[in-house]
Design an enzyme around this catalytic site. Structure first.
Site: not given
Ligand code: NAP
Length: 287
Positions: A93, A168, A236
């Protein structure tokens, strides 16, 4: 078509498992390499050491990382090695502007970018039932569809690049309102000494029933706020919504209120909790 997934966080890991179960995933990359190695072993696929290496070996790159700068950093890396005609689908997102910037960076390498954010939470990612809103070339979406269908229950083409992310943003504003409504209403229910599980069950079956009440209600009333969707990530997203809303001049009351509430919770160290931790600010202190 060979697919590779970048980002194995709360969302990415479920997405990757579903693509692999459909035999559509060649390999994964994650910044913290141990996560990629352990998932690759579990799924019998390749763990790539760098995004560049992954991009050179697949026809479709899926991305799900945290925020705008993270997406642009990944796109900058993969642009070095991506093959012409590769489809890059970003499911993070981020802002519509970031989507358009990523599309330009990849177009220079004759690769095609789609912004394809999702809704449905960690459960949706795990169960392959996410709703996906897509901006970009409809023909590229058609080609990518078999891979995307392994992760989703619904895919909607919204228009040109950036329209997926704008849709979104609509979802995120609505999510803020639902979070405000559910946490405040359940705090009220608790103040009336009502049987909380029964309140959640009966209201879920009526006109005010909703996903958040059903899935997060039972845990929030027990002070359990395991993510789920991290509060800091929704913060964010709402900052993106705020900047887009200000450009168009629409009301931002709900966005402003929720950003302020989240900032208070983040300052108290709750940023990594689920967004239902907003309940902390609503509940009557029982002490
Ligand atoms: P998360 O659990 O915090 O995971 C973030 C992922 O991104 C991890 O694999 C992290 O790697 C990687 N990452 C972050 N910065 C990076 C960088 N600079 N270079 C390479 N890898 C990087 O987040 P999430 O919940 O999966 O969410 C991911 C996205 O989906 C976000 O944009 C969020 O807004 C969106 N989203 C989330 C949900 C939800 O319910 N969680 C629902 C819809 C959409 P590391 O493992 O090394 O930290």
């Amino acid at each position: 078509m060979k697919a590779g997934m970048i980002g194995l966080g709360a969302m990415g890991i479920g997405m990757a498992r579903n693509m692999a179960n459909a035999r559509l995933l060649t390999g994964v990359y994650n910044r913290t390499t141990a996560k990629a190695q352990s998932l690759a072993k579990e799924l019998n696929i390749t763990a790539f050491d760098q995004p560049e290496e992954l991009a050179a070996n697949v026809d479709i790159v899926l991305i799900c990382v945290s925020a705008d700068l993270d997406v642009l950093a990944i796109v900058d890396s993969i642009a070095k090695t991506v093959k012409p005609g590769t489809i890059v689908v970003d499911m993070s997102t981020v802002s519509s502007d970031t989507a358009r910037q990523a599309a330009v960076m990849l177009a220079e390498k004759h690769a095609i970018f789609l912004d394809a954010p999702v809704s449905g939470g960690v459960e949706g990612a795990k169960n392959g039932t996410l709703a996906m809103m897509v901006g970009g070339d409809p023909n590229a979406l058609k080609k990518a569809r078999p891979v995307l269908e392994a992760m989703t229950g619904r895919i909607m083409h919204m228009g040109p690049i950036g329209f997926g992310q704008a849709t979104k943003a609509v979802n995120q504003i609505m999510g803020a309102g639902i979070n405000q409504a559910v946490t405040e209403a359940l705090a009220f229910a608790q103040s009336q000494n009502l049987p909380m599980d029964k309140v959640i069950e009966v209201i879920s079956g009526g006109a005010s029933g909703n996903w958040f009440l059903q899935h997060r209600g039972p845990t929030m009333v027990r002070d359990v706020f395991a993510p789920g969707f991290k509060l800091a990530l929704h913060h964010k997203d709402l900052k993106i919504c705020l900047s887009m809303a200000k450009q168009s001049g629409v009301s931002t009351t709900l966005i402003d209120m929720t950003i302020a509430d989240y900032e208070r919770l983040m300052a108290e160290g709750h940023g990594d909790e689920d967004i239902s931790a907003l309940y902390r600010l609503k509940a009557v202190d029982s002490d």
